[in-house]
Enzyme design. Structure first.
Site, PDB file in Angstrom:
ATOM      1  N   GLY A  20       0.830  -1.199   0.000  1.00 52.22           N
ATOM      2  CA  GLY A  20       0.000   0.000   0.000  1.00 52.22           C
ATOM      3  C   GLY A  20       0.861   1.244   0.000  1.00 52.22           C
ATOM      4  O   GLY A  20       1.754   1.381   0.834  1.00 52.22           O
ATOM      5  N   TYR A  73      -0.630   7.596   2.133  1.00 52.97           N
ATOM      6  CA  TYR A  73       0.139   8.458   3.037  1.00 52.97           C
ATOM      7  C   TYR A  73       1.005   7.639   3.992  1.00 52.97           C
ATOM      8  O   TYR A  73       2.187   7.922   4.176  1.00 52.97           O
ATOM      9  CB  TYR A  73      -0.812   9.345   3.844  1.00 52.97           C
ATOM     10  CG  TYR A  73      -1.541  10.391   3.047  1.00 52.97           C
ATOM     11  CD1 TYR A  73      -0.965  11.637   2.817  1.00 52.97           C
ATOM     12  CD2 TYR A  73      -2.817  10.150   2.529  1.00 52.97           C
ATOM     13  CE1 TYR A  73      -1.635  12.610   2.093  1.00 52.97           C
ATOM     14  CE2 TYR A  73      -3.490  11.118   1.802  1.00 52.97           C
ATOM     15  CZ  TYR A  73      -2.905  12.345   1.583  1.00 52.97           C
ATOM     16  OH  TYR A  73      -3.560  13.302   0.868  1.00 52.97           O
ATOM     17  N   ALA A  74       0.420   6.617   4.609  1.00 48.08           N
ATOM     18  CA  ALA A  74       1.132   5.841   5.623  1.00 48.08           C
ATOM     19  C   ALA A  74       2.208   4.954   5.014  1.00 48.08           C
ATOM     20  O   ALA A  74       3.354   4.922   5.477  1.00 48.08           O
ATOM     21  CB  ALA A  74       0.142   4.996   6.421  1.00 48.08           C
ATOM     22  N   LYS A 122      -0.908  -0.980  -6.203  1.00 45.35           N
ATOM     23  CA  LYS A 122      -1.596  -1.393  -7.428  1.00 45.35           C
ATOM     24  C   LYS A 122      -1.445  -0.393  -8.567  1.00 45.35           C
ATOM     25  O   LYS A 122      -1.646  -0.737  -9.731  1.00 45.35           O
ATOM     26  CB  LYS A 122      -3.072  -1.673  -7.154  1.00 45.35           C
ATOM     27  CG  LYS A 122      -3.879  -0.483  -6.680  1.00 45.35           C
ATOM     28  CD  LYS A 122      -5.312  -0.917  -6.410  1.00 45.35           C
ATOM     29  CE  LYS A 122      -6.143   0.235  -5.871  1.00 45.35           C
ATOM     30  NZ  LYS A 122      -7.548  -0.192  -5.594  1.00 45.35           N
ATOM     31  N   GLU A 157     -16.622  18.937   1.177  1.00 42.00           N
ATOM     32  CA  GLU A 157     -15.625  19.516   0.275  1.00 42.00           C
ATOM     33  C   GLU A 157     -16.027  19.334  -1.179  1.00 42.00           C
ATOM     34  O   GLU A 157     -15.839  20.240  -2.003  1.00 42.00           O
ATOM     35  CB  GLU A 157     -14.248  18.910   0.547  1.00 42.00           C
ATOM     36  CG  GLU A 157     -13.649  19.382   1.857  1.00 42.00           C
ATOM     37  CD  GLU A 157     -12.200  18.985   2.061  1.00 42.00           C
ATOM     38  OE1 GLU A 157     -11.440  19.801   2.610  1.00 42.00           O
ATOM     39  OE2 GLU A 157     -11.840  17.850   1.657  1.00 42.00           O
TER      40      GLU A 157
END
Length: 423
Positions: free
Chosen positions: A27, A30-31, A58, A188
């Site tokens: 993955g 951000y992390a 991916k 938003e």
């Protein structure tokens, strides 16, 4: 969880790493990306016993999920939104592999993707989120979601076509947009779309009174993480954009041409041919189907973000369900990036053979919700802000992330600035 979970620090640190340990990060949000960058800058890759760090994602690009509403409305170009991993990761330190993870096998210390098997000595799970439809009929079939860049692009194309084709269809429902949810993503998006309606109508020769935007939320106020004062400020700004707000309403069904809502014990139907679902998220389905205990694709982690009962698996970002009070916060990009930095630091120390007993503590610097490109509401270092200063701080937060992954050149190329959009 109401109580902190206690752990034996000593037992957790009994992780024996082999020579040239394999560190696998799955993955690249951000992390995951921050974990990789921290390892890239902290470890010595020149020594004989150097670690093998691999990041699998991916797509071969990273994007800021906090800006997907801009892509969906067309005020941020797809080209500008993409940040390619191979341009920010050094190949001699962190190997990038483009692949989709299909399953996890913690018992055999490996994961499987379309490209085959990937072994690890340390695994970092950062598989992100997906929309949670809460089993409400019609969500999967009829609603758009802002969970990926590709989905945002599809929504942008859909909106553009609805305006361009209105001269032929003359169907007001084609310009009726319904947003389910009144949290950050939903508000938003509604505000970004509302801020562009004048221009869309002028370009396409449409009467400005025809397009409609409706936001539906279950809470008694929008943006429930904020104070009533900030929520009221946001309501005031949205109403000026002609955004209709329905609070204390529960979505019961999404249809092809509208939404059924229960409000005040009555069912009402809101008509519209475009529905965005932003009412909730959950963790990855890969996690949910794995043998690792989880809840809706989220794995419980200890005070150092390790999966319970797996001392060589760390979980960060939207994949993690913290169990200590210093880590339990609403999921944000800020929380995810801090998790990634912490885990990257901890793994670096473990590889070097050092003890690392510090707990993860989230440092909340602030949260801002944009209301169009030059307006917003939020809290920064405990101070409530609204208007242009809030929008400025929102851009500063986004640019801070870009700086952390690519320096000033990245900010100049991809950054958010006062009047700079893709229009």
């Amino acid at each position: 969880m109401s109580k902190d979970v206690e752990f034996d620090v000593c037992s957790l640190d009994k992780l024996k790493l082999p020579k040239n340990p394999k560190i696998l990060i799955i993955g690249g949000g951000y992390a995951g990306l921050m974990t990789a960058l921290k390892l890239q800058s902290s470890l010595d890759f020149t020594q004989e016993n150097k670690p093998q760090v691999t990041l699998i994602n991916k797509h071969d690009y990273h994007y800021q999920t906090t800006l997907l509403h801009k892509v969906a409305v067309g005020t941020l170009s797809v080209r500008k939104a993409r940040i390619y991993y191979r341009k920010i990761l050094k190949a001699n330190k962190v190997k990038f592999v483009k692949d989709k993870i299909k399953s996890l096998d913690p018992e055999n210390h490996c994961v499987y993707g379309n490209g085959g098997r990937y072994d690890y000595d340390i695994l970092v799970i950062a598989l992100g989120f997906r929309a949670d439809d809460f089993n409400i009929p019609g969500v999967a079939q009829h609603a758009f979601k802002l969970s990926t860049l590709n989905r945002a692009v599809k929504l942008s194309e859909h909106i553009e076509n609805k305006f361009k084709d209105f001269i032929h269809t003359q169907n007001p429902l084609d310009l009726s947009f319904i947003v389910c949810g009144t949290g950050f993503t939903s508000i938003e998006f509604a505000a970004e779309l509302g801020s562009q309606l004048d221009e869309f109508c002028e370009i396409c020769g449409i009467d400005r009174s025809i397009p409609k935007i409706t936001c539906i939320g279950r809470s008694n106020q929008i943006l429930p993480v904020f104070s009533e004062k900030l929520s009221s400020k946001a309501v005031e700004k949205l109403k000026k954009m002609s955004v209709e707000l329905i609070t204390n309403g529960t979505v019961k069904e999404i249809k092809e041409d509208g939404v059924i809502v229960e409000k005040d014990s009555k069912l009402i139907e809101i008509k519209g041919n475009t529905v965005l679902w932003g009412a909730g998220v959950k963790g990855s389905d890969v996690i949910e189907k794995s043998s690792i205990p989880n809840k809706k694709g989220k794995i419980q982690v200890d005070f150092q973000l390790r999966a319970l009962n797996y001392n060589n698996i760390f979980v960060v970002g939207d994949s993690a369900q913290p169990t200590t009070k210093d880590a339990i916060h609403a999921p944000t990009a800020q929380l995810s990036s801090q998790m990634g930095e912490f885990v990257g630091t901890m793994i670096s120390e473990l590889v070097k053979g050092h003890e690392f007993n510090k707990p993860f503590v989230f440092k909340h610097r602030g949260t801002v919700c944009s209301i169009g490109h030059t307006d917003g509401v939020g809290i920064v270092y405990g101070k409530e802000l609204w208007g242009e200063i809030a929008a400025f701080m929102k851009n500063t937060i986004e640019n801070r992330w870009l700086f952390s992954i690519g320096g000033l050149s990245m900010v100049f190329k991809k950054g958010q600035f006062r009047y700079r959009t893709s229009n």
